[in-house]
Write a protein that holds these residues in place. Structure first.
Motif, PDB file in Angstrom:
ATOM      1  N   GLU A 398      -6.592  67.028 -68.656  1.00 53.16           N
ATOM      2  CA  GLU A 398      -7.136  67.747 -67.499  1.00 53.16           C
ATOM      3  C   GLU A 398      -8.462  67.153 -67.004  1.00 53.16           C
ATOM      4  O   GLU A 398      -8.635  66.920 -65.810  1.00 53.16           O
ATOM      5  CB  GLU A 398      -7.335  69.226 -67.884  1.00 53.16           C
ATOM      6  CG  GLU A 398      -7.814  70.072 -66.726  1.00 53.16           C
ATOM      7  CD  GLU A 398      -7.797  71.567 -67.038  1.00 53.16           C
ATOM      8  OE1 GLU A 398      -7.506  71.931 -68.190  1.00 53.16           O
ATOM      9  OE2 GLU A 398      -8.080  72.355 -66.123  1.00 53.16           O
ATOM     10  N   ASP A 399      -9.389  66.895 -67.931  1.00 58.37           N
ATOM     11  CA  ASP A 399     -10.740  66.514 -67.502  1.00 58.37           C
ATOM     12  C   ASP A 399     -10.969  65.005 -67.439  1.00 58.37           C
ATOM     13  O   ASP A 399     -11.737  64.531 -66.619  1.00 58.37           O
ATOM     14  CB  ASP A 399     -11.782  67.127 -68.456  1.00 58.37           C
ATOM     15  CG  ASP A 399     -11.654  68.643 -68.506  1.00 58.37           C
ATOM     16  OD1 ASP A 399     -11.294  69.230 -67.459  1.00 58.37           O
ATOM     17  OD2 ASP A 399     -11.869  69.230 -69.569  1.00 58.37           O
ATOM     18  N   TRP A 401      -8.308  62.428 -67.503  1.00 54.33           N
ATOM     19  CA  TRP A 401      -7.301  61.768 -66.659  1.00 54.33           C
ATOM     20  C   TRP A 401      -7.068  62.522 -65.348  1.00 54.33           C
ATOM     21  O   TRP A 401      -6.562  61.946 -64.391  1.00 54.33           O
ATOM     22  CB  TRP A 401      -5.972  61.636 -67.405  1.00 54.33           C
ATOM     23  CG  TRP A 401      -6.026  60.767 -68.634  1.00 54.33           C
ATOM     24  CD1 TRP A 401      -6.868  59.712 -68.875  1.00 54.33           C
ATOM     25  CD2 TRP A 401      -5.187  60.872 -69.795  1.00 54.33           C
ATOM     26  NE1 TRP A 401      -6.608  59.164 -70.106  1.00 54.33           N
ATOM     27  CE2 TRP A 401      -5.584  59.850 -70.688  1.00 54.33           C
ATOM     28  CE3 TRP A 401      -4.143  61.715 -70.172  1.00 54.33           C
ATOM     29  CZ2 TRP A 401      -4.971  59.656 -71.935  1.00 54.33           C
ATOM     30  CZ3 TRP A 401      -3.537  61.521 -71.409  1.00 54.33           C
ATOM     31  CH2 TRP A 401      -3.950  60.499 -72.277  1.00 54.33           C
ATOM     32  N   LYS A 402      -7.348  63.817 -65.319  1.00 50.13           N
ATOM     33  CA  LYS A 402      -7.123  64.657 -64.135  1.00 50.13           C
ATOM     34  C   LYS A 402      -5.683  64.583 -63.628  1.00 50.13           C
ATOM     35  O   LYS A 402      -5.410  64.401 -62.446  1.00 50.13           O
ATOM     36  CB  LYS A 402      -8.111  64.279 -63.017  1.00 50.13           C
ATOM     37  CG  LYS A 402      -9.570  64.427 -63.447  1.00 50.13           C
ATOM     38  CD  LYS A 402     -10.497  64.160 -62.310  1.00 50.13           C
ATOM     39  CE  LYS A 402     -11.968  64.187 -62.616  1.00 50.13           C
ATOM     40  NZ  LYS A 402     -12.492  64.467 -63.911  1.00 50.13           N
ATOM     41  N   LEU A 405      -3.354  70.543 -65.473  1.00 48.68           N
ATOM     42  CA  LEU A 405      -4.325  71.605 -65.732  1.00 48.68           C
ATOM     43  C   LEU A 405      -3.834  72.487 -66.875  1.00 48.68           C
ATOM     44  O   LEU A 405      -2.644  72.502 -67.186  1.00 48.68           O
ATOM     45  CB  LEU A 405      -4.589  72.435 -64.476  1.00 48.68           C
ATOM     46  CG  LEU A 405      -3.510  73.371 -63.983  1.00 48.68           C
ATOM     47  CD1 LEU A 405      -4.103  74.345 -62.977  1.00 48.68           C
ATOM     48  CD2 LEU A 405      -2.398  72.612 -63.325  1.00 48.68           C
ATOM     49  N   GLU A 429      -3.777  69.246 -54.315  1.00 48.76           N
ATOM     50  CA  GLU A 429      -4.299  68.826 -55.612  1.00 48.76           C
ATOM     51  C   GLU A 429      -3.163  68.322 -56.521  1.00 48.76           C
ATOM     52  O   GLU A 429      -3.330  67.365 -57.275  1.00 48.76           O
ATOM     53  CB  GLU A 429      -5.045  70.004 -56.283  1.00 48.76           C
ATOM     54  CG  GLU A 429      -5.811  69.655 -57.551  1.00 48.76           C
ATOM     55  CD  GLU A 429      -6.704  68.417 -57.443  1.00 48.76           C
ATOM     56  OE1 GLU A 429      -7.269  68.157 -56.362  1.00 48.76           O
ATOM     57  OE2 GLU A 429      -6.805  67.690 -58.457  1.00 48.76           O
ATOM     58  N   MET A 433      -2.746  64.718 -58.374  1.00 48.25           N
ATOM     59  CA  MET A 433      -2.437  64.557 -59.805  1.00 48.25           C
ATOM     60  C   MET A 433      -1.283  63.571 -59.985  1.00 48.25           C
ATOM     61  O   MET A 433      -1.286  62.722 -60.859  1.00 48.25           O
ATOM     62  CB  MET A 433      -2.036  65.900 -60.428  1.00 48.25           C
ATOM     63  CG  MET A 433      -3.175  66.866 -60.599  1.00 48.25           C
ATOM     64  SD  MET A 433      -2.491  68.438 -61.183  1.00 48.25           S
ATOM     65  CE  MET A 433      -3.936  69.463 -61.092  1.00 48.25           C
ATOM     66  N   ARG A 436      -2.466  60.092 -59.542  1.00 50.66           N
ATOM     67  CA  ARG A 436      -3.246  59.605 -60.694  1.00 50.66           C
ATOM     68  C   ARG A 436      -2.347  59.308 -61.895  1.00 50.66           C
ATOM     69  O   ARG A 436      -2.530  58.316 -62.579  1.00 50.66           O
ATOM     70  CB  ARG A 436      -4.294  60.642 -61.101  1.00 50.66           C
ATOM     71  CG  ARG A 436      -5.472  60.686 -60.158  1.00 50.66           C
ATOM     72  CD  ARG A 436      -6.557  61.598 -60.707  1.00 50.66           C
ATOM     73  NE  ARG A 436      -7.221  62.262 -59.620  1.00 50.66           N
ATOM     74  CZ  ARG A 436      -7.130  63.559 -59.317  1.00 50.66           C
ATOM     75  NH1 ARG A 436      -6.450  64.376 -60.076  1.00 50.66           N
ATOM     76  NH2 ARG A 436      -7.761  64.046 -58.284  1.00 50.66           N
TER      77      ARG A 436
END
Ligand code: U2F
Length: 471
Positions: A398-399, A401-402, A405, A429, A433, A436
């Motif tokens: 979550e923090d 690699w984002k 959640l 969002e 994700m 990414r």
């Protein structure tokens, strides 16, 4: 294979719980496939696990014999007539068989190793083991051969285990100044966005022993790729002389003549079912091989799926009929309504499922293999971690690699899960994700190309194992 022609005998010792055996077997297959080609076809791999674990793995894949991988059983260490205790409120009970196995392992591993040497007709030339089995290091030392320790989890949790000794005093200090959720102190590089409660439980004697003994290994192999966590990789390189990220093990190219049936088997028709759905529309759910969430949470998850109407594929280890009636509160109408758009199975070919274009999100317990496989499929995640490294894996996902959640408040509630599903499947969002996770997958694929980091490290590992001489 002529017994007389055996020149190298590699012993692979697994920690026979959860996905540890199948993960080590995936690495063994890759090593064996490399050895079967010229010249070292005279290499035998003895794969040590409990009878139960070995029979499941070797029954699922008859090609292992042609790769010179032979199963040898280690006693499970359980007392005669042992009945496992289970209580979903007391997860630690699940760890009891693990501790009993470890306690009896010194004698049981030695006995099994001697049997294998007799059967193969060749002394063990290298010991490779799950990092949890530090006793395998002693076995290697007694024989004067190298010990390669394999971490099936990720590198970040490995660093956390080393640092954990320093942390309690810092937590106590922060608690006295009134901080409720202290962050990990910044003297540990790479952990600036981690809270202390997300660190793996450091009280477990198995993990403490692993951290204390790893310096004895001639090489440390990790089920990851360097680009996934460069800061952490750097730290581990400076701590250990021979630190090798060669993973993800489950994605290592296998011999084409013998695909890994354990992972690709689709007895429940999951892939044909996925074929009938739109791209990025299906919710895939799995909590891995040992986690069983509480009934109230399962019901909340089921209700959120019914409310949003998203199609879902749910892999559930255990008794499916019993679980289904628990989830629906024994109410057939609820069950039928939910299952109109869903499919529940005991086993899904997870990697193939996550690589299927119709899967839009993975609801996961954040087991390390599941995270890697979601990256390989380019699928964002919703995390509901339970124990061990899972909370830390979730914050990485979550923090750092984002690419997903965690569920609100750390547990499944109907409305919290509805919001999480909407965020990933329908909002901007969620699209970010997905982009990414796609970029991370590109880095993963690159690491496995011939000049990529995982391939280069794999070559170093082969040198270590196949050229092993008496120390
Ligand atoms: C322990 O985790 P688990 O074994 O519970 O979970 P994962 O590491 O995610 O591995 C599950 C594997 O099982 C496969 C899936 C993964 O490779 O593809 N699988 C499947 O193919 N089909 C199914 O229906 C269900 C699962 C531990 F609890 C974690 O904390 C650790 O991070 C982990 C690694 O050490 O081991």
């Amino acid at each position: 294979l002529q017994e007389a022609s055996v020149e190298r005998h590699i012993a692979m010792f697994t920690f026979p719980f959860a996905s540890h055996p199948s993960t080590l077997l995936a690495l063994t297959r890759r090593l064996a496939a490399a050895a079967v080609g010229s010249p070292p076809s005279s290499t035998v791999f003895s794969f040590f696990s409990t009878e139960r674990s070995n029979s499941a793995l070797f029954r699922a894949d008859s090609s292992l014999a042609s790769l010179n991988i032979r199963p040898f059983n280690v006693h499970d260490g359980l007392p005669e007539g042992y009945v496992p205790r289970s209580d979903p409120k007391r997860m630690w009970l699940q760890a009891e068989p693990m501790h009993l196995f470890i306690r009896a392992a010194p004698a049981n591993l030695r006995r099994a190793a001697a049997e294998a040497e007799d059967a193969v007709g060749c002394r063990i030339s290298c010991v490779v083991s799950d990092a949890f089995l530090w006793v395998a290091g002693s076995l290697a030392e007694e024989r004067g051969v190298p010990w390669v320790a394999v971490r099936t989890g990720g590198p970040r949790s490995l660093v956390a285990h080393f640092q954990i000794q320093m942390i309690p005093s810092t937590i106590r200090h922060l608690a006295t100044i009134g901080s409720e959720d202290p962050e990990v102190p910044d003297f540990i590089p790479g952990f600036s966005s981690t809270e202390c409660r997300d660190l793996p439980d450091g009280n477990g004697s198995i993990l403490h022993s692993m951290a204390r003994n790893l310096h004895r290994a001639t090489a440390i192999v990790v089920n990851s790729f360097e680009e996934a966590d460069p800061v952490i990789t750097q730290q581990l390189h400076s701590k250990f002389q021979n630190y090798l990220s060669v993973g993800p093990f489950g994605l290592l190219p296998q011999a084409t003549s013998s695909p890994n049936k354990y992972f690709s088997h689709d007895p429940n028709g999951c892939i044909p079912w996925l074929e009938c759905h739109e791209p990025n529309s299906v919710v895939y759910i799995s909590f891995g091989t040992i986690v069983k969430p509480k009934t109230s949470e399962l019901m909340a998850l089921m209700e959120s799926l019914t409310e949003t109407g998203h199609p879902f594929l749910w892999s559930f280890c255990g008794d499916l009929v019993e679980e289904l009636s628990i989830i629906s509160g024994g109410n057939l109408a609820v069950m039928e309504k939910a299952l109109v758009r869903g499919k529940m199975v005991r086993w899904a070919p997870q990697l193939a499922v996550l690589r299927h274009p119709s899967v839009g999100v993975f609801v996961t317990h954040c087991g390390w293999n599941s995270l890697l496989e979601s990256i390989a499929g380019g699928v964002p995640m919703i995390g509901r971690p339970f124990f061990a490294d899972q909370p830390l894996n979730q914050t990485t996902m979550e923090d750092e690699w984002k690419i997903g959640l965690g569920v609100e408040g750390g547990v499944f509630t109907k409305q919290g899960t509805v919001r999480a599903l909407e965020m990933v499947l329908s909002r901007e969002e969620g699209k970010k994700m997905r982009l990414r996770v796609g970029a991370l997958n590109d880095a993963l694929v690159k690491s496995m190309e011939p000049d990529g980091s995982s391939s280069q490290n794999f070559n170093k590992l082969m040198m270590e194992i196949f050229n092993s001489k008496k120390l």
